[in-house]
Design an enzyme around this catalytic site. Structure first.
Site, PDB file in Angstrom:
ATOM      1  N   LYS A  13     -20.122  -5.782  -0.428  1.00  0.00           N
ATOM      2  CA  LYS A  13     -19.094  -5.911   0.615  1.00  0.00           C
ATOM      3  C   LYS A  13     -19.447  -6.951   1.670  1.00  0.00           C
ATOM      4  CE  LYS A  13     -18.921  -1.635   2.220  1.00  0.00           C
ATOM      5  NZ  LYS A  13     -19.756  -0.852   1.309  1.00  0.00           N
ATOM      6  N   ARG A  90     -14.915   5.114   6.731  1.00  0.00           N
ATOM      7  CA  ARG A  90     -15.820   5.776   5.785  1.00  0.00           C
ATOM      8  C   ARG A  90     -15.506   7.263   5.642  1.00  0.00           C
ATOM      9  NH1 ARG A  90     -20.242   1.882   6.490  1.00  0.00           N
ATOM     10  NH2 ARG A  90     -21.969   2.233   5.063  1.00  0.00           N
ATOM     11  N   ARG A 129     -32.647  -5.390  -1.695  1.00  0.00           N
ATOM     12  CA  ARG A 129     -32.176  -5.971  -0.435  1.00  0.00           C
ATOM     13  C   ARG A 129     -33.219  -5.863   0.670  1.00  0.00           C
ATOM     14  NH1 ARG A 129     -26.445  -3.739   1.620  1.00  0.00           N
ATOM     15  NH2 ARG A 129     -27.727  -1.981   2.264  1.00  0.00           N
ATOM     16  N   ARG A 131     -33.543  -3.943   3.420  1.00  0.00           N
ATOM     17  CA  ARG A 131     -33.205  -3.728   4.826  1.00  0.00           C
ATOM     18  C   ARG A 131     -33.948  -2.483   5.314  1.00  0.00           C
ATOM     19  NH1 ARG A 131     -26.897  -3.176   5.431  1.00  0.00           N
ATOM     20  NH2 ARG A 131     -27.352  -0.966   5.611  1.00  0.00           N
ATOM     21  N   ARG A 142     -27.519   7.739   1.110  1.00  0.00           N
ATOM     22  CA  ARG A 142     -26.287   6.987   1.385  1.00  0.00           C
ATOM     23  C   ARG A 142     -25.292   7.100   0.230  1.00  0.00           C
ATOM     24  NH1 ARG A 142     -29.195   2.629   3.479  1.00  0.00           N
ATOM     25  NH2 ARG A 142     -28.146   1.109   2.165  1.00  0.00           N
TER      26      ARG A 142
HETATM   27  P1  AMP Z   1     -23.533  -0.572   6.403  1.00  0.00           P
HETATM   28  O1  AMP Z   1     -24.073  -1.776   7.053  1.00  0.00           O
HETATM   29  O2  AMP Z   1     -22.021  -0.590   6.267  1.00  0.00           O
HETATM   30  O3  AMP Z   1     -24.210  -0.248   5.107  1.00  0.00           O
HETATM   31  O4  AMP Z   1     -23.850   0.665   7.374  1.00  0.00           O
HETATM   32  C1  AMP Z   1     -25.190   1.019   7.671  1.00  0.00           C
HETATM   33  C2  AMP Z   1     -25.211   2.399   8.343  1.00  0.00           C
HETATM   34  O5  AMP Z   1     -24.454   2.356   9.564  1.00  0.00           O
HETATM   35  C3  AMP Z   1     -24.571   3.504   7.533  1.00  0.00           C
HETATM   36  O6  AMP Z   1     -25.481   4.068   6.594  1.00  0.00           O
HETATM   37  C4  AMP Z   1     -24.171   4.486   8.637  1.00  0.00           C
HETATM   38  O7  AMP Z   1     -25.294   5.205   9.107  1.00  0.00           O
HETATM   39  C5  AMP Z   1     -23.729   3.563   9.756  1.00  0.00           C
HETATM   40  N1  AMP Z   1     -22.274   3.236   9.660  1.00  0.00           N
HETATM   41  C6  AMP Z   1     -21.706   2.016   9.419  1.00  0.00           C
HETATM   42  N2  AMP Z   1     -20.379   2.093   9.394  1.00  0.00           N
HETATM   43  C7  AMP Z   1     -20.061   3.392   9.630  1.00  0.00           C
HETATM   44  C8  AMP Z   1     -18.844   4.112   9.710  1.00  0.00           C
HETATM   45  N3  AMP Z   1     -17.656   3.518   9.509  1.00  0.00           N
HETATM   46  N4  AMP Z   1     -18.935   5.452   9.970  1.00  0.00           N
HETATM   47  C9  AMP Z   1     -20.107   6.057  10.164  1.00  0.00           C
HETATM   48  N5  AMP Z   1     -21.288   5.447  10.070  1.00  0.00           N
HETATM   49  C10 AMP Z   1     -21.286   4.115   9.808  1.00  0.00           C
END
Ligand code: AMP
Length: 188
Positions: A13, A90, A129, A131, A142
């Site tokens: 994404k 989400r 990745r 991170r 996740r």
């Molecule tokens: P991402 O960069 O989209 O993989 O998000 C990394 C982490 O940020 C996720 O594992 C969640 O802990 C938090 N996070 C990001 N977007 C959301 C969202 N829309 N709702 C809740 N937690 C989020």
């Protein structure tokens, strides 16, 4: 017009969102990036989100929705042709809140572009990745959170006729081409 780029963690994404936004003049709205920025700056939101993100859990809906409400009304968003949401919504409550905010602001959702990638490939990509929240335990957490809380959005958006399912396997260019074609089919 606004768009949602949807899919499991590690489906590509972020990479695809950057490319599409550059091509289409969209504001790349990654809730994960905004949260990580808050953690790095040590804001109150960042302090609340840090441990949750390290566990691979979702930050509470209320915090994320407030963040989106705030950002979507910023001059940076107004300056672009639309928003591409990456990693949001989400949960069903987040999707319902987004519908409400978009309606209030007179914004229109083009489509939910859903990238489909098999589980085995996702784990491999996430482990590569590297991170801070990409340890094997967090990756598993996740994916579980995704299945339980986020995957139900597929039916939510399909019921609204907004879902466009796309194959997320291939080169970066191949996947971008599929996404681009899907946005062109959706244009009014
Ligand atoms: P991402 O960069 O989209 O993989 O998000 C990394 C982490 O940020 C996720 O594992 C969640 O802990 C938090 N996070 C990001 N977007 C959301 C969202 N829309 N709702 C809740 N937690 C989020």
């Amino acid at each position: 017009m606004d768009w949602i780029l949807f899919g499991p963690p590690g489906c590509g994404k972020g990479t695809q969102a950057e490319r599409l936004c550059a091509e289409m003049g969209l504001f790349h709205f990654s809730t994960g990036d905004v949260l990580r920025d808050n953690v790095a700056r040590g804001t109150e939101l960042g302090r609340q989100a840090d441990a949750i993100m390290k566990r691979g859990d979702l930050v509470p809906d209320a915090l994320v929705i407030a963040m989106v409400r705030d950002k979507i009304q910023s001059p940076a968003v107004a300056a672009q042709a639309g928003v591409l949401f990456d990693g949001f919504p989400r949960t069903i409550p987040q999707a319902e809140a987004l519908e409400k905010v978009l309606a209030e602001l007179g914004r229109r959702l083009g489509a939910v572009l859903s990238l489909e990638v098999p589980d085995a490939e996702i784990i491999e990509r996430l482990m590569k990745r590297g991170r801070a929240d990409d340890t094997l335990d967090t990756v598993r957490a996740r994916l579980e959170v995704y299945q339980r809380q986020t995957a139900p959005l597929i039916d939510f958006y399909r019921a609204r006729g907004a879902l466009v399912a796309l194959n997320g396997v291939g080169t970066i260019e191949e996947v971008t081409a599929r996404l681009r074609a899907a946005t062109q089919r959706t244009r009014p």
